[in-house]
Enzyme design. Sequence first.
Site, PDB file in Angstrom:
ATOM      1  CG  HIS A 156       2.758  -2.235  11.675  1.00 19.36           C
ATOM      2  ND1 HIS A 156       2.871  -3.212  10.698  1.00 19.36           N
ATOM      3  CD2 HIS A 156       2.094  -1.008  11.187  1.00 19.36           C
ATOM      4  CE1 HIS A 156       2.135  -2.608   9.662  1.00 19.36           C
ATOM      5  NE2 HIS A 156       1.781  -1.644   9.881  1.00 19.36           N
ATOM      6  CG  ASP A 208      -0.401  -0.427   2.566  1.00 18.08           C
ATOM      7  OD1 ASP A 208       0.896  -0.443   2.445  1.00 18.08           O
ATOM      8  OD2 ASP A 208      -1.164  -0.283   3.401  1.00 18.08           O
TER       9      ASP A 208
END
Length: 332
Positions: A296, A260
Amino acid sequence: MRGSTYSRRILQRFRQISISAVGSIKIKLLLSCCIVFTLFIIAGRASSFMGWHHHYPSLIPSSPPRKGYTILINTWKRYDLLKQSIVHYTTCTGVDSIHIVWSEPNPPSDSLHEFLRNVVRSNSKGDKVIELRFDVNHEDSLNNRFKEIKDLKTDALFSIDDDVVFPCASVEFAFNVWQSAPATMVGFVPRMHWVDKMKSSMEYYNYGGWWSVWWMGKYSMVLSKAAFFHKKYLDLYTNQMPASIRDYVTRNRCLRNCEDIAMSFLVANTTGAPPIWVKGRIFEIGSTGISSLGGHSERRSQCLNKFAAEYGHMPLVSTSVKAVDSRYIWFW
Ligand SMILES: *[C@@H]1O[C@H](CO)[C@@H](O)[C@H](O)[C@H]1NC(C)=O
């Protein structure tokens, strides 16, 4: 003398009467003005509301008959979520077709096919039949979700993950926003990047999640887990974007999902403009995904820096613009 006093008194009395009469006329005038004014406002409101509904389709081409959007749904072994999503989206009026990106080793089962076919059939209204397709991939790569699809009927793609659901009204509104800016990405989940000057003499980019966007009021990406973009970007992603970026996305699948971010870079490099964040309600139907894993952000930052190096510059552009539906904000 007496007569004159009397007549003065009469005169006074008369004046009093006339003054009070004028006074009550004024008050009545004021009152009726108020009433007329109020009526005007009510009438104006009503007619503008009516007018709105009347002219809405011509002002904003909201989902013209066959030119709606295609839903591109990315799924992985979560059939219940997939079913829930499809049951929901087949009720949205602008949906033209639904493409399911399938990357599992086994093809979709007959029962899944059967279930979805029935859902589509029961939610298709009149002559409008929603097309449902599985795009089956043989290799398992995160790039699959942006693989070129040759025979798409609509320019607009709504790319989603199987674990988030948006009310149809939010989707249709985002579609309207996208129609105003079809080259850009229009989505519900904003993310940002910022330069970390402390890291080294080189520019080091940091990835900022929801909190950063909230704190700084800025964003430079919208995630493809919930975004509209033009179908031409599938072709660009698959055929024009440097292969090194696609390789990086495939190789690092277990550690990071960066496809993405790669898409955000591609669109930003093409337009030179920021994406558009649309206000919308989000319902998470699945368990929390990869984004809740620790570290993350750090790994997303690595993707940012890798891609910026590949491009030779940072194409992402920051903005603080947010699109909201004016019908739902009461005070301007
Ligand atoms: C980015 O855009 C520029 C200018 O349009 C283009 O020349 C370049 O090839 C693009 N870069 C990549 C990596 O796609």
